[in-house]
Design a protein around this motif. Structure first.
Motif, PDB file in Angstrom:
ATOM      1  N   ALA A  73       0.768  -1.385  -0.021  1.00  0.00           N
ATOM      2  CA  ALA A  73       0.217  -0.039   0.027  1.00  0.00           C
ATOM      3  C   ALA A  73       0.913   1.243  -0.025  1.00  0.00           C
ATOM      4  O   ALA A  73       0.488   2.326  -0.579  1.00  0.00           O
ATOM      5  N   VAL A  74       2.048   1.049   0.747  1.00  0.00           N
ATOM      6  CA  VAL A  74       2.927   2.363   0.888  1.00  0.00           C
ATOM      7  C   VAL A  74       3.973   2.469  -0.276  1.00  0.00           C
ATOM      8  O   VAL A  74       4.903   3.394  -0.272  1.00  0.00           O
ATOM      9  N   LEU A  75       4.138   1.367  -1.197  1.00  0.00           N
ATOM     10  CA  LEU A  75       5.304   1.382  -1.963  1.00  0.00           C
ATOM     11  C   LEU A  75       5.452   2.700  -2.915  1.00  0.00           C
ATOM     12  O   LEU A  75       6.708   2.954  -3.102  1.00  0.00           O
ATOM     13  N   ALA A  76       4.484   3.163  -3.241  1.00  0.00           N
ATOM     14  CA  ALA A  76       4.376   4.156  -4.176  1.00  0.00           C
ATOM     15  C   ALA A  76       5.015   5.493  -3.644  1.00  0.00           C
ATOM     16  O   ALA A  76       5.419   6.581  -4.194  1.00  0.00           O
ATOM     17  N   ALA A  77       4.970   5.622  -2.190  1.00  0.00           N
ATOM     18  CA  ALA A  77       5.650   6.489  -1.431  1.00  0.00           C
ATOM     19  C   ALA A  77       6.646   6.058  -0.527  1.00  0.00           C
ATOM     20  O   ALA A  77       6.606   6.377   0.658  1.00  0.00           O
ATOM     21  N   TRP A  78       7.399   4.980  -0.871  1.00  0.00           N
ATOM     22  CA  TRP A  78       8.327   4.340  -0.039  1.00  0.00           C
ATOM     23  C   TRP A  78       9.390   5.174   0.815  1.00  0.00           C
ATOM     24  O   TRP A  78       9.617   4.717   2.151  1.00  0.00           O
ATOM     25  N   TRP A  79       9.665   6.232   0.090  1.00  0.00           N
ATOM     26  CA  TRP A  79      10.681   6.986   1.010  1.00  0.00           C
ATOM     27  C   TRP A  79       9.903   7.867   2.128  1.00  0.00           C
ATOM     28  O   TRP A  79      10.715   8.479   2.994  1.00  0.00           O
ATOM     29  N   GLU A  80       8.629   7.911   2.105  1.00  0.00           N
ATOM     30  CA  GLU A  80       7.800   8.633   3.259  1.00  0.00           C
ATOM     31  C   GLU A  80       7.432   7.655   4.364  1.00  0.00           C
ATOM     32  O   GLU A  80       6.637   8.034   5.231  1.00  0.00           O
ATOM     33  N   SER A  81       7.774   6.247   4.188  1.00  0.00           N
ATOM     34  CA  SER A  81       7.441   5.468   5.256  1.00  0.00           C
ATOM     35  C   SER A  81       8.827   4.756   6.028  1.00  0.00           C
ATOM     36  O   SER A  81       9.913   5.338   5.503  1.00  0.00           O
ATOM     37  N   GLN A  82       8.601   3.888   6.918  1.00  0.00           N
ATOM     38  CA  GLN A  82       9.673   3.329   7.617  1.00  0.00           C
ATOM     39  C   GLN A  82       9.563   1.788   7.351  1.00  0.00           C
ATOM     40  O   GLN A  82      10.209   1.180   7.993  1.00  0.00           O
ATOM     41  N   TYR A  83       8.864   1.501   6.385  1.00  0.00           N
ATOM     42  CA  TYR A  83       8.488   0.023   6.027  1.00  0.00           C
ATOM     43  C   TYR A  83       9.719  -0.594   5.333  1.00  0.00           C
ATOM     44  O   TYR A  83       9.703  -1.985   5.325  1.00  0.00           O
ATOM     45  N   PHE A  84      10.723   0.097   4.619  1.00  0.00           N
ATOM     46  CA  PHE A  84      11.625  -0.580   3.695  1.00  0.00           C
ATOM     47  C   PHE A  84      12.877  -0.412   4.367  1.00  0.00           C
ATOM     48  O   PHE A  84      13.416   0.463   4.598  1.00  0.00           O
ATOM     49  N   SER A  85      13.639  -1.314   4.075  1.00  0.00           N
ATOM     50  CA  SER A  85      15.143  -1.581   4.673  1.00  0.00           C
ATOM     51  C   SER A  85      15.992  -0.720   3.823  1.00  0.00           C
ATOM     52  O   SER A  85      15.745  -0.152   2.576  1.00  0.00           O
ATOM     53  N   ALA A  86      17.213  -0.514   4.305  1.00  0.00           N
ATOM     54  CA  ALA A  86      18.042   0.329   3.484  1.00  0.00           C
ATOM     55  C   ALA A  86      18.325  -0.343   2.176  1.00  0.00           C
ATOM     56  O   ALA A  86      18.425   0.675   1.015  1.00  0.00           O
ATOM     57  N   GLU A  87      18.504  -1.570   2.122  1.00  0.00           N
ATOM     58  CA  GLU A  87      18.630  -2.345   0.864  1.00  0.00           C
ATOM     59  C   GLU A  87      17.551  -2.144  -0.217  1.00  0.00           C
ATOM     60  O   GLU A  87      17.930  -1.791  -1.184  1.00  0.00           O
ATOM     61  N   GLU A  88      16.318  -2.294   0.449  1.00  0.00           N
ATOM     62  CA  GLU A  88      15.327  -1.998  -0.680  1.00  0.00           C
ATOM     63  C   GLU A  88      15.040  -0.670  -0.945  1.00  0.00           C
ATOM     64  O   GLU A  88      14.885  -0.535  -2.136  1.00  0.00           O
ATOM     65  N   GLN A  89      15.429   0.488   0.039  1.00  0.00           N
ATOM     66  CA  GLN A  89      15.530   1.799  -0.598  1.00  0.00           C
ATOM     67  C   GLN A  89      16.384   1.964  -1.549  1.00  0.00           C
ATOM     68  O   GLN A  89      16.069   2.740  -2.574  1.00  0.00           O
ATOM     69  N   ALA A  90      17.516   1.463  -1.613  1.00  0.00           N
ATOM     70  CA  ALA A  90      18.546   1.524  -2.359  1.00  0.00           C
ATOM     71  C   ALA A  90      18.188   0.994  -3.836  1.00  0.00           C
ATOM     72  O   ALA A  90      18.187   1.670  -4.838  1.00  0.00           O
ATOM     73  N   ALA A  91      17.524  -0.223  -3.881  1.00  0.00           N
ATOM     74  CA  ALA A  91      16.959  -0.700  -5.017  1.00  0.00           C
ATOM     75  C   ALA A  91      15.873  -0.068  -5.668  1.00  0.00           C
ATOM     76  O   ALA A  91      15.797   0.110  -6.669  1.00  0.00           O
ATOM     77  N   LEU A  92      14.954   0.607  -4.730  1.00  0.00           N
ATOM     78  CA  LEU A  92      13.839   1.320  -5.230  1.00  0.00           C
ATOM     79  C   LEU A  92      14.484   2.881  -5.885  1.00  0.00           C
ATOM     80  O   LEU A  92      13.958   3.159  -6.969  1.00  0.00           O
TER      81      LEU A  92
END
Length: 149
Positions: A73-92
């Motif tokens: 649900a928050v993937l489209a705004a991943w940078w505004e959430s605390q749901y994703f690991s550093a590795e996932e954020q870098a990949a996104l």
């Protein structure tokens, strides 16, 4: 735009795309990327490209690999959430750069230093995965793949 299924009209490029996609997936495995991270890359690019066919497929695949409704649900705004690991954020971040390649000047930094999080093999693998899913998005959207309940 016409409703021509380009893969049915010219099967050889479609088969080559399948092979290319498999090689990109192999790179992801070789680089140690988790299957879930790979699916997040595919979902994010498909969101940006408006590819309903790939979104349906890769959201289901992500759930199979343990993804949750909250994170999707928050993937489209991943940078505004605390749901994703550093590795996932870098990949996104890489995924967005590749998908929106013509908009580099307008892309937000997102505060993610990719090179300090992922190694060269991981960066290369994520980039290849993003190139592959962007290609599939263009094939599916251009061919008007049906997407229904």
């Amino acid at each position: 735009m016409s409703h021509v299924n380009i893969g049915k009209i010219y099967a050889a490029p479609y088969r080559a795309m399948l092979e290319f996609s498999a090689k990109a997936a192999e790179a992801g495995v070789d680089a140690g990327l988790s299957p879930l991270l790979v699916e997040l890359v595919k979902v994010r690019a498909s969101q940006l490209n408006g590819c309903a066919y790939c979104l349906r497929m890769h959201c289901a695949d992500a759930v199979t690999h343990g993804e949750t409704p909250e994170r999707l649900a928050v993937l489209a705004a991943w940078w505004e959430s605390q749901y994703f690991s550093a590795e996932e954020q870098a990949a996104l971040k890489i995924t967005e750069r590749v998908t929106m390649i013509g908009d580099h000047g307008r892309l937000a930094d997102r505060g993610v230093d990719v090179e300090s999080i992922l190694n060269e093999k991981q960066i290369a693998a994520v980039t290849w995965l993003a190139v592959a899913i962007n290609s599939w998005n263009r094939i599916a959207v251009s061919s008007h793949y049906p997407v229904g309940p």
